[in-house]
Scaffold this motif. Structure first.
Motif, short mmCIF file in Angstrom:
data_model
loop_
_atom_site.label_atom_id
_atom_site.label_comp_id
_atom_site.label_asym_id
_atom_site.label_seq_id
_atom_site.Cartn_x
_atom_site.Cartn_y
_atom_site.Cartn_z
N GLU A 121 0.82 -1.20 0.00
CA GLU A 121 0.00 0.00 0.00
C GLU A 121 0.86 1.26 0.00
OE1 GLU A 121 -2.26 -0.80 3.55
OE2 GLU A 121 -3.78 -1.89 2.43
N TRP A 122 0.33 2.28 -0.66
CA TRP A 122 0.97 3.59 -0.77
C TRP A 122 -0.04 4.67 -0.39
CZ3 TRP A 122 6.03 4.19 -2.61
CH2 TRP A 122 6.62 3.04 -3.14
N SER A 123 0.46 5.76 0.17
CA SER A 123 -0.38 6.92 0.45
C SER A 123 0.45 8.17 0.22
CB SER A 123 -0.89 6.88 1.89
OG SER A 123 -1.70 8.02 2.15
N ALA A 124 -0.06 9.06 -0.60
CA ALA A 124 0.60 10.34 -0.90
C ALA A 124 2.05 10.15 -1.31
CB ALA A 124 0.49 11.27 0.30
N GLY A 125 2.32 9.13 -2.14
CA GLY A 125 3.65 8.92 -2.67
C GLY A 125 4.61 8.19 -1.75
N LYS A 126 4.13 7.72 -0.59
CA LYS A 126 5.00 7.04 0.37
C LYS A 126 4.45 5.66 0.69
CE LYS A 126 6.47 11.33 2.50
NZ LYS A 126 6.49 12.12 3.71
N ARG A 127 5.36 4.73 1.02
CA ARG A 127 4.91 3.41 1.49
C ARG A 127 4.14 3.64 2.77
NH1 ARG A 127 10.57 2.62 0.14
NH2 ARG A 127 10.98 3.09 2.34
N HIS A 128 2.90 3.16 2.80
CA HIS A 128 2.05 3.43 3.97
C HIS A 128 0.95 2.37 4.01
CE1 HIS A 128 0.60 6.17 7.12
NE2 HIS A 128 -0.60 5.77 6.75
N GLY A 129 0.94 1.59 5.09
CA GLY A 129 -0.03 0.50 5.22
C GLY A 129 0.70 -0.83 5.14
N ALA A 159 17.60 -6.16 -2.01
CA ALA A 159 18.54 -6.79 -2.93
C ALA A 159 19.51 -7.71 -2.21
CB ALA A 159 19.29 -5.71 -3.71
N ASN A 160 19.79 -7.45 -0.92
CA ASN A 160 20.72 -8.28 -0.16
C ASN A 160 20.05 -9.53 0.42
OD1 ASN A 160 19.23 -7.45 2.04
ND2 ASN A 160 20.87 -6.25 2.97
N GLN A 161 18.82 -9.83 0.00
CA GLN A 161 18.02 -10.99 0.41
C GLN A 161 17.28 -10.82 1.73
OE1 GLN A 161 17.68 -13.30 -2.03
NE2 GLN A 161 19.13 -12.01 -3.13
N ASP A 162 17.49 -9.71 2.45
CA ASP A 162 16.68 -9.42 3.64
C ASP A 162 15.27 -9.05 3.18
OD1 ASP A 162 18.85 -9.79 5.30
OD2 ASP A 162 19.25 -7.64 5.57
N SER A 163 14.30 -9.12 4.09
CA SER A 163 12.95 -8.70 3.75
C SER A 163 12.24 -8.19 4.99
CB SER A 163 12.15 -9.84 3.11
OG SER A 163 11.92 -10.86 4.04
N TYR A 164 11.23 -7.37 4.75
CA TYR A 164 10.36 -6.89 5.83
C TYR A 164 8.94 -7.02 5.34
CZ TYR A 164 7.75 -3.84 8.92
OH TYR A 164 6.82 -3.35 9.79
N ASP A 165 8.09 -7.65 6.13
CA ASP A 165 6.67 -7.84 5.83
C ASP A 165 5.90 -7.29 7.02
OD1 ASP A 165 4.08 -8.72 5.38
OD2 ASP A 165 4.68 -10.74 4.78
N GLY A 166 5.21 -6.19 6.82
CA GLY A 166 4.46 -5.61 7.92
C GLY A 166 3.87 -4.26 7.57
N GLU A 167 3.66 -3.46 8.60
CA GLU A 167 3.04 -2.13 8.45
C GLU A 167 4.11 -1.08 8.18
OE1 GLU A 167 -0.28 -1.15 8.47
OE2 GLU A 167 -0.70 -3.28 8.41
N TRP A 168 3.76 -0.14 7.32
CA TRP A 168 4.62 0.98 6.97
C TRP A 168 3.87 2.25 7.31
CZ3 TRP A 168 9.45 0.35 4.54
CH2 TRP A 168 9.76 -0.98 4.20
N LYS A 169 4.60 3.28 7.72
CA LYS A 169 3.98 4.56 8.02
C LYS A 169 4.82 5.67 7.40
CE LYS A 169 2.08 7.46 11.60
NZ LYS A 169 1.71 7.62 13.00
N GLU A 170 4.20 6.39 6.50
CA GLU A 170 4.83 7.53 5.81
C GLU A 170 6.22 7.19 5.29
OE1 GLU A 170 4.56 10.97 8.29
OE2 GLU A 170 2.38 10.89 8.32
N GLY A 171 6.35 6.01 4.67
CA GLY A 171 7.59 5.62 4.03
C GLY A 171 8.49 4.72 4.84
N PHE A 172 8.24 4.60 6.15
CA PHE A 172 9.13 3.80 7.02
C PHE A 172 8.35 2.71 7.74
CE2 PHE A 172 10.90 8.05 6.67
CZ PHE A 172 12.16 7.77 6.20
#
Length: 141
Positions: free
Chosen positions: A113-121, A128-141
């Motif tokens: 999800e995106w909101s106002a041009g930022k990762r949000h939701g 690229a280094n094979q790490d990953s994050y699966d969860g909630e984002w708020k205003e890009g972070f």
């Protein structure tokens, strides 16, 4: 078809050529606008504004192909930047907003999800280094 100058209320001036359908002296229907700076739009117009589906190629080499509303990217579309990044998903009034996938130039990929041009939701970032994050984002972070 014709060559002309388009002057907007904000003072912006666009010179170029338009070939396509007209209604009441304005681009309306399918057409192609080529601007003097090298950018171009091929698609649907309504009352002189990009409306419907179309493709814009910008003078910097960027490309947007998708839905337009009142001269703004609005709905689903794909953007490709000359640096190598791509975005496929939803837009709202020229801003990434809704669900989509962004492939970053460095190989990172965010889907969510995106909101106002930022990762949000809710979203997943596969780095690229094979790490990953699966969860909630708020205003890009």
């Amino acid at each position: 078809h014709g060559r002309g100058k388009k002057i907007y209320s904000d003072g912006g001036v666009y010179e170029g050529t338009y070939e396509g359908e007209w209604k009441n002296g304005l681009p309306h229907g399918k057409g192609n606008w080529k601007c003097h700076n090298g950018s171009s739009y091929d698609g649907e117009f309504k009352d002189d504004l990009r409306n419907g589906t179309g493709t814009e190629i910008y003078s910097n080499g960027s490309l947007y192909e998708g839905e337009w509303k009142d001269d703004k990217k609005h709905g689903r579309g794909v953007t490709k930047w000359p640096e190598g990044g791509t975005y496929e998903g939803e837009w709202k009034e020229d801003i990434i907003d809704g669900n989509g996938t962004y492939n970053y130039e460095n190989g990172d990929v965010y889907t969510g999800e995106w909101s106002a041009g930022k990762r949000h939701g809710k979203g997943v970032m596969n780095y690229a280094n094979q790490d990953s994050y699966d969860g909630e984002w708020k205003e890009g972070f």
